[in-house]
Write an enzyme that holds these catalytic residues in place. Sequence first.
Site, mmCIF file in Angstrom:
data_model
loop_
_atom_site.group_PDB
_atom_site.id
_atom_site.type_symbol
_atom_site.label_atom_id
_atom_site.label_comp_id
_atom_site.label_asym_id
_atom_site.label_seq_id
_atom_site.Cartn_x
_atom_site.Cartn_y
_atom_site.Cartn_z
ATOM 1 N N ASP A 139 -0.805 17.223 -2.129
ATOM 2 C CA ASP A 139 0.236 16.812 -3.060
ATOM 3 C C ASP A 139 -0.414 15.846 -4.053
ATOM 4 O O ASP A 139 -1.515 15.339 -3.792
ATOM 5 C CB ASP A 139 1.381 16.143 -2.292
ATOM 6 C CG ASP A 139 2.449 15.614 -3.219
ATOM 7 O OD1 ASP A 139 2.839 16.348 -4.139
ATOM 8 O OD2 ASP A 139 2.888 14.462 -3.031
ATOM 9 N N CYS B 175 -14.567 -33.190 22.339
ATOM 10 C CA CYS B 175 -15.610 -33.338 23.340
ATOM 11 C C CYS B 175 -14.954 -33.499 24.708
ATOM 12 O O CYS B 175 -13.730 -33.422 24.845
ATOM 13 C CB CYS B 175 -16.493 -34.549 23.017
ATOM 14 S SG CYS B 175 -15.559 -36.098 22.978
ATOM 15 N N ASP C 96 2.808 13.044 1.051
ATOM 16 C CA ASP C 96 3.238 11.667 1.267
ATOM 17 C C ASP C 96 4.159 11.502 2.466
ATOM 18 O O ASP C 96 4.533 10.392 2.802
ATOM 19 C CB ASP C 96 3.904 11.088 0.016
ATOM 20 C CG ASP C 96 5.157 11.844 -0.389
ATOM 21 O OD1 ASP C 96 5.639 12.661 0.409
ATOM 22 O OD2 ASP C 96 5.653 11.605 -1.498
ATOM 23 N N ASP D 226 7.767 15.704 1.166
ATOM 24 C CA ASP D 226 6.990 16.901 1.459
ATOM 25 C C ASP D 226 7.184 17.376 2.890
ATOM 26 O O ASP D 226 6.361 18.128 3.410
ATOM 27 C CB ASP D 226 5.487 16.632 1.224
ATOM 28 C CG ASP D 226 5.164 16.506 -0.256
ATOM 29 O OD1 ASP D 226 5.794 17.211 -1.054
ATOM 30 O OD2 ASP D 226 4.302 15.690 -0.601
ATOM 31 N N CYS E 203 -12.053 -35.948 25.202
ATOM 32 C CA CYS E 203 -10.696 -35.484 24.896
ATOM 33 C C CYS E 203 -10.062 -34.868 26.142
ATOM 34 O O CYS E 203 -8.867 -35.075 26.417
ATOM 35 C CB CYS E 203 -10.723 -34.467 23.760
ATOM 36 S SG CYS E 203 -11.288 -35.118 22.176
#
Length: 820
Positions: free
Chosen positions: A501, A93, A684, A688, A96
């Site tokens: 693939d 609050c 991938d 490839d 603080c």
Amino acid sequence: MSVCLHCRQEIPAGSDPASPDKPGPFCCSGCEAAYDLVRGLGLERYYERRSVDPQARPLRPESDAPAVDFAPHAKPGEDGTATLHLMVDGLHCAACVWLIETALARTPGVTYARLNMTTRRLTITWRTAETDANTAVDTITRLGYRAVPFDPERLGSDQLKTEKELLRSMAVAGFAAGNIMLFSVSVWSGYNDMGTATRDLMHWLSALIGLPAIAYAVRPFARSAFGALRRGRTNMDVPITIGVTLTAAMSLFETTQSGLHAYFDGATMLLFFLLIGRYLDQRARGRARSAAEQLIGLRATQVTVLQPDGRSLIVPPEQVKPGDTVLIATGERVPVDGRIADGVSDVDTGLITGESVPATVRPGDQVFAGVLNLSAPLRLTVTAVGEGTLLAEIVRLMEVAEQGRAKYVAIADRVSRLYAPVVHVSALATFLGWLFLMGADWQDSLMNAVAVLIITCPCALALAVPVVQVIASGRLMRQGILLKTATALEQLAGVDTVVFDKTGTLTEGRPVPQLDGLDPHALRAAAALAGASKHPLARALVRAVPNVPVAEGVREIPGAGLAMDTADGEVRLGSRRFTGAPEPAPGFLNEAPGPELWLARPGRPHLRITFLDAPRADAAAVVAALKAQGKAVSLLSGDRRAAVAAVARSLGIDDWKAEQTPADKAAALHALVDQGRTVMMVGDGLNDAPALAAASVSMSPSTAVDVSQTAADVVFQGRLLAPITEALFVARRSGALVRQNFAIALVYNLFAVPLAVCGLLTPLIAALAMSSSSLIVIANALRLARTRRPGDLNHDRASVHDRGGAQPGRPGADRVPVGS
């Protein structure tokens, strides 16, 4: 049950109650010390004023918290002071805020302390000769609050500053245009009856409002124009600046000479609408880049590094080196790229991959900066920091995709380069033509030339491509799709053939044992042997049959299997030949569609455990969607024929080839391209590479670590294939919007320029027409961000609308059902 006097947390029964030598019960020594500090500073009123939020973190000092060195985060000033920005946790609050600010103000050497309750940001300034950063912050931590370094510069970006400047300029121009228009309406309505003195008064009032507003609002354009001229070039802001300046100067001259016409309204209106267009363009770019900016914002301001002697040290990310071990607490974001060294937890990767379901990580798994740790502390071995992390790589990919020179961008650039000399020559020809050929006075001739300067501004043409491109890039990025080349969108738009693939692309790339109908006791025996091996098939079996103790005395024969001596004889788990299992009948249809393990036990029949590399959850739905769009779908794989046939059959792919080498795949793609097809290869991204390079455009379902390694034009993350159809849809839609924008710009110029040359448009009407064309182009491009993809796949990557083609199989790793 009593309550702690400081943090207001309940104290368990049996704890030491309050005694005469201390004011009240405390849950720990930290709270007692904090209470003594508050009382020693004379701030006991805090306990009367505060209102404790039960949902907030308890105001309990952490005695075992790691030591934090705040000195590297302090910024020295010129007057012997230093400033530190912090984020404060534990605020309840306003009391603080009062407590922290007052306690810091009473700390020797501290000259300034201001805490914002809403943002929880604290700024401290102190004299470096009297105290230091750690001493100043120690007061906060002793009170029970947690403070972490915060860098406000991370919130301020050039994008935000530019937007604010444009917004302020737009507000000034709009205010001026609205007020000047009131005087202009008065002049127009009393054109025949108004006296010279009254008209001059209206013009002077317009000048009084318009000239300062024009001087302020023209700055974004004038700065760009002067910068281009200094480099010996020109851009679209040059004629805008010239047109506005000439209009204002001409209007001021006419006002001093009691002229009939002044165009302060036109100059301010032009700037107002131009700034609207420029602001919307910036907002569009900001929206597209918000995902990348959000990722950048995920970079932590501090990292907890574990020292070899067991101590922990909190340092800025810049001081972390690869190989260091860092601690990631529950609820914290991972600040670096690294591998899990210790701990098991769930992590939220949504802002990195687009996946909505948290993933479980274990020792050995790779995690990336920006990932949120959800459930348990983790220790990471750092592999990359700073610009080497995935976050930095994603931002670089975004910049490449937005700034690259695609075909339409090149066309727009060429037109813009030709525009400057053409428009200036046209304006000069208009001025000379009206002055000498038409016999008009020089004021009217100049106004017609200014109208040509304004009306021919290629703002719509210049915005036609970039706005669409950045919106498309931003939309794809939010789906976890990264464009690596500037031409990827244009190539995707024309794709008519998709080649996949298999392993790691259409499938998960992980073997899953098919355990239906198998003897549970035999499976436990097989899992007991498999627990002693690191082989992928053995690991997959252990995950599928958990909680089985590892057998003792297991021997591993490389390339064959596992063996163990028992009282009944030798037990073996491994290949068909190693276990002595019977050979299958000839023919690939009798082969196992995937890898297999055999269990041989004395006096019992052989047990066969087959493994399948399960298709991705939405693979069948994606293949069906591509076919529905009229695209040819093929499968090229280097795997065995039986395995490829099983996957192709389950996904509905009729055109497939097995046992293909990388060279075979590249040759097949070259053949398709030679037939005139626009081919997209989905692979991938590692083995490839030749095929990906041979295709017209390529996509790679890549792990995040492969983003910078793959040869694909587009990389998408996550475990679904829906990004393929999303990318194709966005590409087609982007191409259509770009062509529409070019048509809008062309039609506008075909109609507007002749009217301006003929003197039928005043600078005010020219400003309205030119600005309207730019706004139409931007609005048309923004439709891409709101358009949902039609068809049988849901727009959200996290849920596939049509999962009919992917049937659930046996639970795999982490007990997650996978496709069979």
